[in-house]
Write a protein that holds these residues in place. Sequence first.
Motif, short mmCIF file in Angstrom:
data_model
loop_
_atom_site.label_atom_id
_atom_site.label_comp_id
_atom_site.label_asym_id
_atom_site.label_seq_id
_atom_site.Cartn_x
_atom_site.Cartn_y
_atom_site.Cartn_z
N ASP A 38 0.85 -1.18 0.00
CA ASP A 38 0.00 0.00 0.00
C ASP A 38 0.89 1.23 0.00
OD1 ASP A 38 -1.99 1.86 0.21
OD2 ASP A 38 -2.67 1.27 2.19
N ARG A 39 0.81 2.04 -1.05
CA ARG A 39 1.60 3.27 -1.14
C ARG A 39 0.63 4.44 -1.33
NH1 ARG A 39 5.47 0.07 -4.66
NH2 ARG A 39 7.17 -0.50 -3.24
N PRO A 40 0.19 5.08 -0.25
CA PRO A 40 -0.79 6.17 -0.37
C PRO A 40 -0.29 7.34 -1.22
CG PRO A 40 -0.61 5.41 1.90
CD PRO A 40 0.50 4.76 1.14
N ASP A 41 1.02 7.55 -1.26
CA ASP A 41 1.57 8.65 -2.06
C ASP A 41 2.05 8.18 -3.42
OD1 ASP A 41 1.13 10.50 0.01
OD2 ASP A 41 3.03 9.92 0.96
N GLY A 42 1.82 6.92 -3.72
CA GLY A 42 2.26 6.39 -5.01
C GLY A 42 3.73 6.02 -5.00
N SER A 43 4.19 5.60 -6.15
CA SER A 43 5.59 5.21 -6.32
C SER A 43 6.40 6.39 -6.82
CB SER A 43 5.68 4.06 -7.32
OG SER A 43 7.03 3.78 -7.64
N ALA A 44 7.68 6.39 -6.53
CA ALA A 44 8.57 7.44 -7.02
C ALA A 44 8.98 7.21 -8.47
CB ALA A 44 9.81 7.53 -6.13
N SER A 45 8.71 6.01 -8.99
CA SER A 45 9.07 5.69 -10.36
C SER A 45 7.98 4.83 -10.97
CB SER A 45 10.42 4.97 -10.40
OG SER A 45 10.38 3.80 -9.58
N TRP A 46 8.09 4.53 -12.25
CA TRP A 46 7.12 3.66 -12.91
C TRP A 46 7.30 2.23 -12.42
CZ3 TRP A 46 3.66 5.01 -17.00
CH2 TRP A 46 3.70 6.36 -17.38
N LEU A 47 6.20 1.50 -12.39
CA LEU A 47 6.23 0.09 -11.99
C LEU A 47 5.66 -0.74 -13.13
CD1 LEU A 47 6.58 -2.25 -9.98
CD2 LEU A 47 4.32 -1.65 -9.05
N VAL A 48 6.45 -1.70 -13.61
CA VAL A 48 6.03 -2.62 -14.68
C VAL A 48 5.89 -4.01 -14.07
CG1 VAL A 48 6.64 -3.61 -16.93
CG2 VAL A 48 7.28 -1.23 -16.39
N VAL A 49 4.75 -4.66 -14.26
CA VAL A 49 4.47 -5.96 -13.66
C VAL A 49 4.00 -6.93 -14.72
CG1 VAL A 49 3.11 -7.23 -11.96
CG2 VAL A 49 3.83 -4.87 -11.47
N TRP A 50 4.67 -8.08 -14.83
CA TRP A 50 4.29 -9.14 -15.77
C TRP A 50 3.96 -10.39 -14.95
CZ3 TRP A 50 2.86 -10.50 -20.50
CH2 TRP A 50 3.06 -11.81 -20.95
N ARG A 59 -4.49 -1.63 -7.73
CA ARG A 59 -5.29 -0.41 -7.73
C ARG A 59 -4.36 0.78 -7.87
NH1 ARG A 59 -9.11 -1.98 -2.56
NH2 ARG A 59 -10.63 -3.28 -3.67
N GLN A 60 -4.80 1.74 -8.66
CA GLN A 60 -4.03 2.97 -8.88
C GLN A 60 -5.05 4.10 -8.92
OE1 GLN A 60 -0.60 3.46 -9.38
NE2 GLN A 60 -0.31 4.98 -11.01
N GLY A 61 -5.09 4.91 -7.87
CA GLY A 61 -6.14 5.90 -7.79
C GLY A 61 -7.49 5.21 -7.77
N ALA A 62 -8.37 5.59 -8.69
CA ALA A 62 -9.69 4.96 -8.79
C ALA A 62 -9.71 3.78 -9.75
CB ALA A 62 -10.72 5.99 -9.23
N ALA A 63 -8.59 3.52 -10.43
CA ALA A 63 -8.53 2.43 -11.41
C ALA A 63 -8.15 1.12 -10.73
CB ALA A 63 -7.53 2.75 -12.51
N GLU A 64 -8.69 0.02 -11.23
CA GLU A 64 -8.40 -1.29 -10.67
C GLU A 64 -8.29 -2.30 -11.80
OE1 GLU A 64 -10.57 -4.66 -7.85
OE2 GLU A 64 -10.73 -2.54 -7.31
N ALA A 65 -7.40 -3.26 -11.63
CA ALA A 65 -7.25 -4.34 -12.62
C ALA A 65 -6.83 -5.61 -11.90
CB ALA A 65 -6.21 -3.97 -13.67
N PRO A 77 4.10 6.89 -11.80
CA PRO A 77 4.43 7.38 -10.45
C PRO A 77 3.48 8.46 -9.97
CG PRO A 77 5.92 8.32 -12.07
CD PRO A 77 5.08 7.32 -12.81
N GLY A 78 3.49 8.68 -8.65
CA GLY A 78 2.80 9.81 -8.07
C GLY A 78 1.31 9.66 -7.85
N VAL A 79 0.77 8.44 -7.99
CA VAL A 79 -0.65 8.19 -7.77
C VAL A 79 -0.77 7.08 -6.73
CG1 VAL A 79 -2.86 7.54 -8.82
CG2 VAL A 79 -1.16 8.82 -10.16
N ALA A 80 -1.66 7.26 -5.77
CA ALA A 80 -1.84 6.25 -4.72
C ALA A 80 -2.03 4.88 -5.33
CB ALA A 80 -3.03 6.62 -3.84
N GLN A 81 -1.30 3.90 -4.83
CA GLN A 81 -1.39 2.56 -5.40
C GLN A 81 -1.42 1.51 -4.30
OE1 GLN A 81 3.25 1.49 -6.49
NE2 GLN A 81 2.09 2.65 -7.99
#
Length: 303
Positions: A38-50, A59-65, A77-81
């Motif tokens: 849980d990162r309320p302030d988001g990540s400092a960099s991009w995150l790629v997940v395979w 979850r990223q902001g209001a988006a979910e997958a 980066p920069g969005v709660a995740q």
Amino acid sequence: MPVNAEDLPVAAAPGDPSPPPGLLVTGRFDETAGYRVDRPDGSASWLVVWTTGGRGRLRQGAAEAHAAAGDLLVLAPGVAQEYGVAPGARNWRFWWAHCQVRPGWLTWLRPYAVGDGMYAVTPVPAALHARIGAALRRTHADARWTGTGAPPTAVDAGELVAVAHGTAARELALGALEEAVVLATATARTPPPPPGTDARVHRALAVIAADPGAPHTVASLAAGVALSPSRFAHLFTRQAGQSPMRALREARLRHAARLLESTELSVERVAAASGFVSPFHFSRVFRERYGVPPGAYRAAGPR
């Protein structure tokens, strides 16, 4: 302060910060039910997940997958995740990488945007899973290169997390990661033929989409599906709603637009790479299609 793999947790937990911006950090995890970040302030960099097995929920902001084997998720980066093993799943097995993405990647990712800086690239054809997995293993190996001798050729089973030290290791690892992103984004939305579409027309459309800059002609496309040029042109036009050459021109213009957005190639080289013999003709038809000449389209920035 330099960051080493041993300075990072084996698996992130709620409240753990993301790696600092500017680094490329990559790894592979196999987490069981209950794993959650849980990162309320988001990540400092991009995150790629395979994902390679099990199921995850991101979850990223209001988006979910939800992520299953063969799904690529990219979080800006920069969005709660928040992410972890999906409810009801026993585990989630996945490769991941934190990095600063290359600008051109956004052109490939944009069609898969689901909101709030989340990109869900799915479904990636199963035929590409092994190649993408190999690219991610190479990302991990290249990140561990010290600059002496040849880069590692395999992932050390005991080394789950790797940090790229130095420009060369980071660029090599980014190149391998880019291969995975391009393979996934270029194929995940290859549309199935509409009901009733002749398979030969669908094959011709796939040939055009795979390499729009090639010297295709009605005769060469017809030969590829074992039809006479006249029969092929009639069938294609009836089912695709446009002539083969009109479909080819549209594919070339879309390809040219992507190159203008994501590369620094000159307009002349973009024209040639997109299959246009004359840069003057290219500029004219590009303006007809997009409303501005190629140079102005590039200056306006990514769409």
